[in-house]
Structure formats: structure tokens, C-alpha cells
Scaffold this active site. Structure first.
Site, short mmCIF file in Angstrom:
data_model
loop_
_atom_site.label_atom_id
_atom_site.label_comp_id
_atom_site.label_asym_id
_atom_site.label_seq_id
_atom_site.Cartn_x
_atom_site.Cartn_y
_atom_site.Cartn_z
N MET A 1 3.78 -15.74 -1.26
CA MET A 1 2.66 -15.73 -2.22
C MET A 1 2.17 -17.16 -2.42
SD MET A 1 4.09 -13.16 -5.14
CE MET A 1 5.06 -11.69 -4.75
N GLY B 1 7.98 -0.43 -6.17
CA GLY B 1 8.50 0.67 -6.98
C GLY B 1 9.26 1.72 -6.19
N HIS C 1 5.55 -10.63 4.69
CA HIS C 1 4.39 -10.08 3.98
C HIS C 1 3.60 -11.23 3.37
CE1 HIS C 1 3.01 -7.38 0.32
NE2 HIS C 1 2.00 -7.75 1.09
N GLY D 1 12.89 -3.88 -3.48
CA GLY D 1 13.42 -5.12 -4.06
C GLY D 1 14.46 -4.80 -5.12
N MET E 1 0.38 -0.65 -0.10
CA MET E 1 0.99 -1.16 -1.33
C MET E 1 1.02 -0.05 -2.38
SD MET E 1 1.90 -4.32 -0.85
CE MET E 1 2.42 -4.63 -2.55
N GLY F 1 7.57 -8.29 -8.48
CA GLY F 1 8.55 -7.25 -8.21
C GLY F 1 8.76 -6.44 -9.49
N GLY F 2 9.47 -5.34 -9.37
CA GLY F 2 9.88 -4.57 -10.54
C GLY F 2 8.79 -3.78 -11.25
N MET G 1 0.95 -12.64 1.23
CA MET G 1 0.01 -12.39 0.13
C MET G 1 -0.69 -13.71 -0.15
SD MET G 1 2.45 -9.92 -2.14
CE MET G 1 3.92 -10.53 -1.31
C1 DX5 Z 1 5.19 -7.25 -4.60
C2 DX5 Z 1 5.99 -7.47 -3.35
C3 DX5 Z 1 7.12 -6.55 -3.18
C4 DX5 Z 1 8.17 -6.57 -4.27
C5 DX5 Z 1 8.69 -5.17 -4.41
O1 DX5 Z 1 4.03 -7.97 -4.55
O2 DX5 Z 1 5.15 -7.34 -2.21
O3 DX5 Z 1 7.71 -6.69 -1.89
O4 DX5 Z 1 9.23 -7.44 -4.00
O5 DX5 Z 1 9.59 -5.14 -5.47
P1 DX5 Z 1 10.13 -3.77 -6.11
O6 DX5 Z 1 10.80 -3.01 -5.02
O7 DX5 Z 1 11.06 -4.26 -7.16
O8 DX5 Z 1 8.93 -3.04 -6.65
ZN ZN Z 2 6.05 -7.26 -0.22
#
Ligand code: DX5
Ligand code: ZN
Length: 215
Positions: free
Chosen positions: A36, A176, A65, A196, A136, A143-144, A67
Site C-alpha cells: 500500500m 473478510g 497485491h 489475514g 475484493m 485488514g479485519g 494497492m
Molecule cells: C485489504 C488487504 C487484505 C487484508 C485482508 O486491503 O488487501 O489482503 O489483509 O485481511 P482480512 O482477511 O483480515 O480481511
Molecule cells: Zn490483499
């Protein structure tokens, strides 16, 4: 076959190498690395030098990934650092066809990610050139977050179009993913599950095994 790609974003960053190795030992063939830039999304995470250091810790497939606003500018750095597949956002500022060509010219697989508001059809023109579509299931950046069930029809639509074209595409979901949501995305046609919090909050092996179950 279902592939699991634990997201290192939920790991202990002071022990990244050990965490990555532990995921592979727990049965995850892939490791999801969230990059990111504080611009495309509000957070900043890690860059290519860290990916390069991690490369020594595990033979897992490095699923990067991006971003970031300008994936074309940085994709080469992540290829040199040891990425096996690089996924960039269709909503970024880079030209998708040029970015795919660059990644593939460096011997790395290419994927396209779609934010929740981007329709399935937006990726259709690129399906014959890419190895993976990432749908997505949360807004990228954190995350979370809670799984967005309204993304299930998009997974189905991408799978349907790939089948129509006869392309054996990897369809990845990210955000999620947990015990209750994994069966939904698998039924919809996803075969690569990023997780995650669900993997890192408890017993990694049990979590990976549970996510891997066929529907
Ligand atoms: C969010 C990330 C995900 C994130 C997923 O922008 O791309 O890879 O780590 O986390 P969980 O599984 O906790 O939703
Ligand atoms: Zn990701």
C-alpha cells in the site's frame, strides 16, 4: 483445487520471515503480500526490499497485491524482488495492457484486482492476457473488515465468462474470508482464498485446513 494465500498484513511485522515460513508449514502454498502506498489507499505497508528479504525465508508462491497508484512504475522492482504473481488494480492510474505486458515480460504472472464498486465486465477485455482476477470482498486498505456478500455475483460473473472463453482462470477473493464466508466464495467460483485475520488470530494449520475444504 482450492489454494490459500494468508495475508501477511495480519502477521507480526517484527517477525515477518518466521510468519511467512509458518504459513507454508501450515499448508498454505501461497503468501499474500499487501503493498500500500498511502495514496491509492490510506495506509502504507511495505516495499520491494522487504519482499526480497522474505524470499530467503520460504519457497511459497509470492502473491503480491499492489494497492498503489502507479503499478507500472514499481512492478519491475517487485518482479526482481522475487514475486511470482503480481496483481494490480484496474482502478489505478497505469495502463492495464502495458502493465500486464511488463509483468509478463519479466517472467512473472499477472493478475487484475477489482474494487467492490468496479463491475465484473471491466476485467473482461483482459481475461485472455492474465493469470488471475482478484475480486475484493472489502474496500482495499485495511485488514479485519467485514465480508461484502454483494460481491458474490461478481465472482460468479467472472467465472462464467472465463468458462465461456475456455480459460482456466485463478479467481482470488480478498477481505473478510473466514469459516462462514469461505463456502460462499467457493460456491460462487473462487479458488484462491486470501485470509489475514482468520489465519493469524489462531492456529494457522487448522485455519488453512478449514479454508481448503472443497464445497
Ligand atoms: C485489504 C488487504 C487484505 C487484508 C485482508 O486491503 O488487501 O489482503 O489483509 O485481511 P482480512 O482477511 O483480515 O480481511
Ligand atoms: Zn490483499
Amino acid at each position: 483445487m482450492i489454494k490459500i494465500s494468508p495475508s501477511l498484513l495480519a502477521s507480526d511485522f517484527s517477525r515477518l520471515g518466521e510468519e511467512a515460513a509458518a504459513c507454508f508449514d501450515a499448508g498454505a502454498q501461497w503468501i499474500h503480500i499487501d503493498v500500500m502506498d498511502g495514496h491509492f489507499v490510506p495506509n502504507i505497508t511495505l516495499g520491494a526490499p522487504i519482499v526480497k528479504s522474505l524470499r530467503k525465508c520460504t519457497p511459497a508462491v509470492f502473491d503480491v497485491h499492489l494497492m498503489i497508484s502507479d503499478p507500472y512504475k514499481y512492478a519491475g522492482d517487485f518482479c526482481s524482488a522475487g514475486a511470482d504473481i503480481i496483481t494490480f488494480h484496474l482502478e489505478s492510474d497505469s495502463n492495464p495492457a502495458e502493465t500486464i505486458a511488463l509483468i509478463k515480460s519479466l517472467g512473472v504472472k499477472a493478475g487484475i484486482a477489482l474494487k467492490p464498486a468496479t463491475p465484473a465486465e471491466a476485467v473482461f477485455p483482459y481475461l485472455t492476457d492474465i493469470d488471475m482476477v482478484l475480486v475484493m470482498t472489502v474496500e482495499p486498505g485495511f485488514g479485519g473488515q467485514s465480508f461484502m456478500e454483494n460481491q458474490l455475483p461478481k465472482i460468479e460473473a467472472v467465472r462464467r465468462e472465463c468458462e465461456r472463453l475456455g480459460i482456466p482462470m485463478d479467481i482470488q477473493v480478498d477481505g473478510g474470508i473466514a469459516a462462514e464466508t469461505a463456502p460462499l466464495v467457493k460456491k460462487a467460483g473462487a479458488n484462491v482464498l486470501v485470509a489475514g485475520s482468520f489465519v493469524f488470530k489462531g492456529d494457522k494449520k487448522a485455519a488453512v485446513e478449514l479454508l481448503k475444504q472443497p464445497v
